[in-house]
Enzyme design. Structure first.
Site, mmCIF file in Angstrom:
data_model
loop_
_atom_site.group_PDB
_atom_site.id
_atom_site.type_symbol
_atom_site.label_atom_id
_atom_site.label_comp_id
_atom_site.label_asym_id
_atom_site.label_seq_id
_atom_site.Cartn_x
_atom_site.Cartn_y
_atom_site.Cartn_z
ATOM 1 N N GLY A 178 -3.549 -8.524 2.657
ATOM 2 C CA GLY A 178 -3.066 -7.528 1.721
ATOM 3 C C GLY A 178 -1.953 -6.712 2.328
ATOM 4 O O GLY A 178 -1.347 -7.087 3.332
ATOM 5 N N HIS A 179 -1.691 -5.557 1.722
ATOM 6 C CA HIS A 179 -0.601 -4.694 2.172
ATOM 7 C C HIS A 179 -1.106 -3.442 2.867
ATOM 8 O O HIS A 179 -0.339 -2.518 3.111
ATOM 9 C CB HIS A 179 0.285 -4.308 0.983
ATOM 10 C CG HIS A 179 1.085 -5.456 0.449
ATOM 11 N ND1 HIS A 179 1.990 -5.310 -0.591
ATOM 12 C CD2 HIS A 179 1.138 -6.756 0.810
ATOM 13 C CE1 HIS A 179 2.553 -6.482 -0.849
ATOM 14 N NE2 HIS A 179 2.040 -7.376 -0.022
ATOM 15 N N GLY A 180 -2.395 -3.383 3.157
ATOM 16 C CA GLY A 180 -2.932 -2.232 3.862
ATOM 17 C C GLY A 180 -3.403 -1.141 2.927
ATOM 18 O O GLY A 180 -3.681 -1.365 1.749
ATOM 19 N N ASP A 194 -2.182 -7.410 -2.649
ATOM 20 C CA ASP A 194 -1.398 -6.181 -2.560
ATOM 21 C C ASP A 194 -2.194 -5.151 -1.759
ATOM 22 O O ASP A 194 -2.916 -5.517 -0.841
ATOM 23 C CB ASP A 194 -1.034 -5.672 -3.956
ATOM 24 C CG ASP A 194 0.301 -4.949 -3.989
ATOM 25 O OD1 ASP A 194 0.475 -4.008 -3.185
ATOM 26 O OD2 ASP A 194 1.168 -5.303 -4.795
ATOM 27 N N ASP A 195 -2.066 -3.859 -2.110
ATOM 28 C CA ASP A 195 -2.748 -2.823 -1.334
ATOM 29 C C ASP A 195 -4.263 -2.957 -1.429
ATOM 30 O O ASP A 195 -4.810 -3.136 -2.527
ATOM 31 C CB ASP A 195 -2.347 -1.437 -1.854
ATOM 32 C CG ASP A 195 -0.866 -1.149 -1.672
ATOM 33 O OD1 ASP A 195 -0.277 -1.674 -0.717
ATOM 34 O OD2 ASP A 195 -0.313 -0.402 -2.491
#
Length: 473
Positions: free
Chosen positions: A298-300, A276-277
């Site tokens: 990930g999501h940044g 995730d993040d």
């Protein structure tokens, strides 16, 4: 012949001399007796104080109680000395707790997790207040329970819980392993939870800090958390330096670093890759500086999601710079739910390098983590967002700014944006900007960025800022 008169005189003289002699000899004795009488009360006081609770045997020498507590002989507390086995199989939770309680009482103490040992630790709370400058030195490995069914139902929120600490440091060359693979498989986790009679969607965070200040975490590795790897909640004065966080891209909802109600935060020189993040900045955060971070997968790096279930969100003074993102869903992102209230303001993203990132720049005021979400007019206001020197390659879309009709994004700056499609890109080179107001400055690539932002009027600014009042000091 001696006369009677002479005899009487001689007898009188003899008796007088005897009286003087006896009187002279008695003076020292009486003086010594008087002196001893004066000392007895003092001796009795010492005797009573020092021999209280002991046998008063002849020949014993009474000793006075010490005036001050003894100084600790060590400030190093090794968990092995408190009964830990370090086998990776035996439960070392109680030994760690005992070590913590001892170290907590000593200023400048170090609690050692020694190298070349593995310590199986069940969910545990290590709390203060403690004496200042306590250090948890992790050079070995801490292991969470590997099976979902081994977790107590009452301890699913976090694994290692730190609370009420001040001037506390975690450091070392070791590893904190959440062993979260069973949690990432929904069907397997559900089956195990059903068998153990506690079915829940909750998954534990590996390391959580609550209500703490002046906390440093540096150098350690954090792996495979069931959910968040490192979380700070209602804390301030946070320093994170040179840590590594990693879990597979297939691990859902596993944020690297999660901040909520966190103030005065610096995150630097770290490598974060998770499902995730890499860094998630939630409501109540302010004065956060994130720099020199490698992120991916990930999501940044995300501000949000904020405002879920019509909640109030307040985020301000966020600076993100010198970031490298590889193969992430987003680059730098702000995401809010419809119906939320509050504000996000004064956010800066600069010197961001992206490589094969799907959406390098995102503002999304219509965030929804499921198929459909209800349309609502209220929105978390977003203002004062600066993007400067964002360069690299994207897979889907270079810029996606989707702002609310009711609370448009204002004072958005785009400066020196140079984004090219990756070799395998599948999207559009067109930038999307909806209800986004601000200004842009070249160089800008793709060229559609130059026409993305609208000029804001006084009316637009008044409308947008009318949503900020809940976050005013």
């Amino acid at each position: 012949m001696i006369s009677n008169k002479n005899s009487s005189s001689t007898l009188f003289l003899f008796l007088t001399l005897m009286a003087v002699f006896v009187t002279f000899c008695m003076i020292p004795v009486e003086a010594r007796m008087h002196h001893n009488k004066q000392r007895r009360p003092h001796n009795k006081h010492l005797k009573d104080k020092s021999t209280k609770g002991r046998d008063n045997t002849p020949g014993s020498v009474p000793m006075p109680s010490p005036a001050v507590a003894p100084v600790p002989t060590t400030r190093i507390f090794n968990v092995l000395s408190f009964g830990a086995k370090g086998s990776g199989i035996s439960d070392d939770s109680e030994a760690l707790l005992a070590t913590w309680k001892a170290a907590c009482k000593v200023s400048g103490a170090t609690l050692q997790i020694p190298a070349e040992f593995k310590f199986l630790i069940k969910p545990i709370t290590l709390q203060g207040p403690c004496m200042p400058h306590l250090t948890l030195q992790i050079d070995g490995t801490l292991l969470a329970p590997a099976e979902v069914g081994q977790w107590p139902k009452s301890s699913l929120f976090q694994w290692l819980n730190f609370k009420w600490l001040n001037n506390f440091t975690i450091q070392g060359s070791g590893t904190v392993d959440g062993q979260g693979s069973e949690w990432w498989n929904p069907s397997k986790a559900y089956y195990i939870q059903k068998r153990s009679k506690h079915i829940t969607d909750m998954k534990p965070t590996a390391l959580r800090f609550y209500a703490s200040c002046n906390v440093t975490v540096r150098d350690i590795n954090i792996l495979n958390s069931p959910q968040c790897h490192l979380k700070f909640d209602s804390s301030e004065g946070i320093q994170i330096d040179n840590i590594t966080i990693s879990s597979p891209e297939s691990s859902p909802n596993t944020d690297g670093i999660h901040l909520q109600n966190a103030k005065d935060v610096e995150i630097q020189h770290s490598n974060i890759g998770c499902g995730d993040d890499c860094v998630s900045i939630q409501t109540g955060c302010s004065d956060v500086h994130i720099h020199h971070i490698n992120c991916g997968p990930g999501h940044g790096i995300s501000v949000g999601s904020l405002g879920k279930d019509k909640s109030v969100a307040c985020v301000s003074n966020i600076m993100v710079d010198n970031i490298s993102l590889q193969s992430t869903l987003a680059g730098v992102r702000i995401k809010t739910w419809q119906g939320g209230i509050g504000s996000v303001k004064n956010v800066s993203f600069s010197n961001i390098q992206v490589s094969d990132v799907k959406y390098p720049i995102i503002i999304d005021q219509f965030y929804c983590d499921k198929g459909t979400c209800q349309n609502q007019t209220e929105a978390v206001a977003i203002s004062g967002v600066n993007y400067d020197q964002i360069t690299g390659t994207y897979l889907v879309q270079p810029i996606h700014l989707a702002c609310s009709n009711d609370a448009p994004c204002i004072d958005v700056d785009l400066n020196d944006i140079q984004l090219k499609p990756s070799k395998g890109y599948v999207g559009s080179q067109q930038a999307l900007c909806w209800n986004s107001y601000g200004k842009s400055q070249s160089p800008l690539l793709p060229s559609s960025i130059d026409y993305c932002l609208r000029r804001s009027s006084g009316m637009v600014k008044r409308i947008a800022r009318s949503h900020e009042h809940l976050c005013l000091p």
